[in-house]
Design an enzyme around this catalytic site. Sequence first.
Site, PDB file in Angstrom:
ATOM      1  CE  LYS A 164       8.668  -1.686  11.074  1.00  0.00           C
ATOM      2  NZ  LYS A 164       7.433  -2.154  11.158  1.00  0.00           N
ATOM      3  NE  ARG A 182       3.595   4.421   5.177  1.00  0.00           N
ATOM      4  CZ  ARG A 182       4.013   3.564   6.111  1.00  0.00           C
ATOM      5  NH1 ARG A 182       5.143   2.896   5.938  1.00  0.00           N
ATOM      6  NH2 ARG A 182       3.317   3.395   7.208  1.00  0.00           N
ATOM      7  NE  ARG A 215      -0.225   1.098   5.452  1.00  0.00           N
ATOM      8  CZ  ARG A 215       0.818   0.647   6.133  1.00  0.00           C
ATOM      9  NH1 ARG A 215       1.934   0.356   5.490  1.00  0.00           N
ATOM     10  NH2 ARG A 215       0.762   0.469   7.429  1.00  0.00           N
ATOM     11  NE  ARG A 267       0.058   2.089  11.659  1.00  0.00           N
ATOM     12  CZ  ARG A 267       0.496   2.733  10.572  1.00  0.00           C
ATOM     13  NH1 ARG A 267      -0.161   3.759  10.094  1.00  0.00           N
ATOM     14  NH2 ARG A 267       1.582   2.327   9.973  1.00  0.00           N
TER      15      ARG A 267
HETATM   16  P1  ADP Z   1       3.643  -0.322  10.089  1.00  0.00           P
HETATM   17  O1  ADP Z   1       4.918  -0.982  10.525  1.00  0.00           O
HETATM   18  O2  ADP Z   1       3.904   0.905   9.273  1.00  0.00           O
HETATM   19  O3  ADP Z   1       2.657  -0.145  11.188  1.00  0.00           O
HETATM   20  P2  ADP Z   1       2.761  -2.770   8.840  1.00  0.00           P
HETATM   21  O4  ADP Z   1       2.486  -2.850   7.394  1.00  0.00           O
HETATM   22  O5  ADP Z   1       3.906  -3.507   9.379  1.00  0.00           O
HETATM   23  O6  ADP Z   1       2.859  -1.219   9.093  1.00  0.00           O
HETATM   24  O7  ADP Z   1       1.465  -3.229   9.667  1.00  0.00           O
HETATM   25  C1  ADP Z   1       0.183  -2.725   9.412  1.00  0.00           C
HETATM   26  C2  ADP Z   1      -0.819  -3.312  10.397  1.00  0.00           C
HETATM   27  O8  ADP Z   1      -0.871  -4.745  10.250  1.00  0.00           O
HETATM   28  C3  ADP Z   1      -0.497  -3.111  11.868  1.00  0.00           C
HETATM   29  O9  ADP Z   1      -0.952  -1.850  12.351  1.00  0.00           O
HETATM   30  C4  ADP Z   1      -1.262  -4.284  12.507  1.00  0.00           C
HETATM   31  O10 ADP Z   1      -2.642  -4.022  12.602  1.00  0.00           O
HETATM   32  C5  ADP Z   1      -1.085  -5.397  11.495  1.00  0.00           C
HETATM   33  N1  ADP Z   1       0.109  -6.230  11.818  1.00  0.00           N
HETATM   34  C6  ADP Z   1       1.247  -6.329  11.091  1.00  0.00           C
HETATM   35  N2  ADP Z   1       2.139  -7.163  11.686  1.00  0.00           N
HETATM   36  C7  ADP Z   1       1.540  -7.597  12.834  1.00  0.00           C
HETATM   37  C8  ADP Z   1       1.936  -8.450  13.903  1.00  0.00           C
HETATM   38  N3  ADP Z   1       3.143  -9.039  13.929  1.00  0.00           N
HETATM   39  N4  ADP Z   1       1.057  -8.661  14.922  1.00  0.00           N
HETATM   40  C9  ADP Z   1      -0.139  -8.071  14.930  1.00  0.00           C
HETATM   41  N5  ADP Z   1      -0.574  -7.242  13.957  1.00  0.00           N
HETATM   42  C10 ADP Z   1       0.246  -6.994  12.919  1.00  0.00           C
END
Ligand code: ADP
Length: 220
Positions: free
Chosen positions: A13, A127, A160, A171
């Site tokens: 994404k 990554r 990360r 996740r």
């Molecule tokens: P990825 O899509 O690779 O999991 P992100 O950088 O989008 O990574 O998100 C990392 C973490 O941030 C998620 O695992 C979650 O804990 C938190 N997070 C991000 N966006 C949200 C959201 N919309 N609602 C709840 N938690 C979120």
Amino acid sequence: MRLILLGAPGSGKGTIAEELTKQYGVVHISTGDIFRANIKEKTPLGTEAKQYMDRGELVPDSITIAMIGDRLAQPDCASAFMLDGFPRTIPQAEELDKLLADKGVSLDAVISVRISDDVIKTRVSDRRVCESCGASFSLSFRPTKVEGICDLCGGNVVQREDDKPETVLSRLKTYHEKTQPLTDFYQKKGLILSADNEVSYIQAIEQINKGFIARGIIRE
Ligand code: ADP
Ligand code: ZN
């Protein structure tokens, strides 16, 4: 144009968002990036979010919704934005609907990035990200020129915390339980535009652009 990017963690994404923002000049809003910036600055929001993120769990809806509400109220989001990582639950999507309805605006499309869990597991373990500027690299597909050093800013490039294998599994589980139902939610609204990112993100971008043309979001 107002867009949402939906997809599993590690589905690419972020890379697709980067490319689309370059092409269309829309603001890229990544909730993950905002949380990570807050963690780095040691803000109260960051401290709160970190405990959930480190476990691979979602940050509670109330916190996330308040944060995105503030962000979307800023002037740079007035006519266009791309949401990456939000919404991630049905309640978040319903709140977003209300927020947009209050502004009298609507979404143009919800891009659903498709990729299998097996490919995700490999990509995530490969990554690496820059601690300073957030740039994303991959040990196999896009290695840094100098090991551990960012090509763009010279910052430290690391894995990360939540990309470690144990956390990736939780996740993915959270994704299937909480986020995948959003595809149906937006399908019913006729907004889903699918992009296959199994082979390359270039191919995914081509599909998205064709979808934009077919929907009259852009002209050929
Ligand atoms: P990825 O899509 O690779 O999991 P992100 O950088 O989008 O990574 O998100 C990392 C973490 O941030 C998620 O695992 C979650 O804990 C938190 N997070 C991000 N966006 C949200 C959201 N919309 N609602 C709840 N938690 C979120
Ligand atoms: Zn950097």
